[in-house]
Motif scaffolding. Structure first.
Motif, PDB file in Angstrom:
ATOM      1  N   ASP A   1      36.531  39.737  43.706  1.00 14.74           N
ATOM      2  CA  ASP A   1      36.541  39.853  45.167  1.00 14.74           C
ATOM      3  C   ASP A   1      36.890  38.526  45.835  1.00 14.74           C
ATOM      4  N   SER A   2      36.547  37.418  45.199  1.00 16.86           N
ATOM      5  CA  SER A   2      36.763  36.110  45.819  1.00 16.86           C
ATOM      6  C   SER A   2      38.234  35.747  45.946  1.00 16.86           C
ATOM      7  N   VAL A   3      39.099  36.367  45.136  1.00 19.44           N
ATOM      8  CA  VAL A   3      40.520  36.007  45.180  1.00 19.44           C
ATOM      9  C   VAL A   3      41.420  37.183  45.531  1.00 19.44           C
ATOM     10  N   LYS A   4      40.846  38.371  45.632  1.00 16.45           N
ATOM     11  CA  LYS A   4      41.647  39.563  45.928  1.00 16.45           C
ATOM     12  C   LYS A   4      42.382  39.375  47.251  1.00 16.45           C
ATOM     13  N   GLY A   5      43.676  39.647  47.245  1.00 15.38           N
ATOM     14  CA  GLY A   5      44.485  39.498  48.438  1.00 15.38           C
ATOM     15  C   GLY A   5      45.093  38.120  48.614  1.00 15.38           C
ATOM     16  N   ARG A   6      44.613  37.159  47.805  1.00 16.58           N
ATOM     17  CA  ARG A   6      45.133  35.787  47.903  1.00 16.58           C
ATOM     18  C   ARG A   6      45.854  35.363  46.624  1.00 16.58           C
ATOM     19  N   PHE A   7      45.389  35.824  45.480  1.00 21.46           N
ATOM     20  CA  PHE A   7      45.964  35.447  44.188  1.00 21.46           C
ATOM     21  C   PHE A   7      46.699  36.638  43.593  1.00 21.46           C
ATOM     22  N   THR A   8      47.765  36.353  42.838  1.00 17.30           N
ATOM     23  CA  THR A   8      48.522  37.394  42.152  1.00 17.30           C
ATOM     24  C   THR A   8      48.774  36.971  40.717  1.00 17.30           C
ATOM     25  N   ILE A   9      48.366  37.800  39.768  1.00 19.73           N
ATOM     26  CA  ILE A   9      48.601  37.530  38.354  1.00 19.73           C
ATOM     27  C   ILE A   9      49.848  38.293  37.918  1.00 19.73           C
ATOM     28  N   SER A  10      50.659  37.659  37.098  1.00 23.26           N
ATOM     29  CA  SER A  10      51.860  38.307  36.585  1.00 23.26           C
ATOM     30  C   SER A  10      52.215  37.708  35.237  1.00 23.26           C
ATOM     31  N   GLY A  11      53.120  38.368  34.545  1.00 23.27           N
ATOM     32  CA  GLY A  11      53.543  37.883  33.239  1.00 23.27           C
ATOM     33  C   GLY A  11      55.022  38.068  33.043  1.00 23.27           C
ATOM     34  N   ASP A  12      55.602  37.212  32.236  1.00 21.09           N
ATOM     35  CA  ASP A  12      57.009  37.304  31.854  1.00 21.09           C
ATOM     36  C   ASP A  12      57.037  37.414  30.332  1.00 21.09           C
TER      37      ASP A  12
END
Length: 125
Positions: free
Chosen positions: A61-72
């Motif tokens: 909840d502390s980072v939802k909407g601000r951080f995005t995780i992704s992978g290549d």
């Protein structure tokens, strides 16, 4: 031998952005759930985001909407886009293959036991 190399940390002012990278060796990131963890001074390491093998992602909840995780998968690299940073985001950040997590309690996410050296993020007000 598994090796994880995090990079991209730095010192920024509140409201700014950073993009963390995690280059993985000896483990195919596309074959595992992968996660980002943070450890603030004098606190234990805790989970904050995970990306599943099917590409879906979950966040604390502390980072939802601000951080995005992704992978290549081609680069075997995991990313964490950090926007609208806050002073309370100041911590060492680590990536790791994930052994288990509870979406409702992501902070208790369990790594598969492999860690890199981490990358420091410092956010000033």
């Amino acid at each position: 031998q598994v090796q994880l190399v995090e990079s991209g940390g730095g010192s920024v002012q509140a409201g700014k952005s950073l993009r963390l990278s995690c280059a993985a060796y000896g483990v195919a990131t596309a074959m595992y759930h992968m996660g980002w963890f943070l450890q603030a001074p004098e606190n234990k390491r805790e989970g904050l985001a995970a990306i599943n093998v099917d590409g879906t992602s979950v966040y604390s909840d502390s980072v939802k909407g601000r951080f995005t995780i992704s992978g290549d998968s081609g680069k075997n690299t995991l990313y964490l886009q950090m926007d609208n940073l806050k002073p309370e985001d100041t911590a060492m950040y680590y990536c790791a293959p994930v052994a288990a997590y509870n979406e409702d309690e992501l902070s208790r996410m369990i790594s598969a036991g492999f860690w890199g050296q981490g990358t420091q993020v410092t956010v000033s007000s």
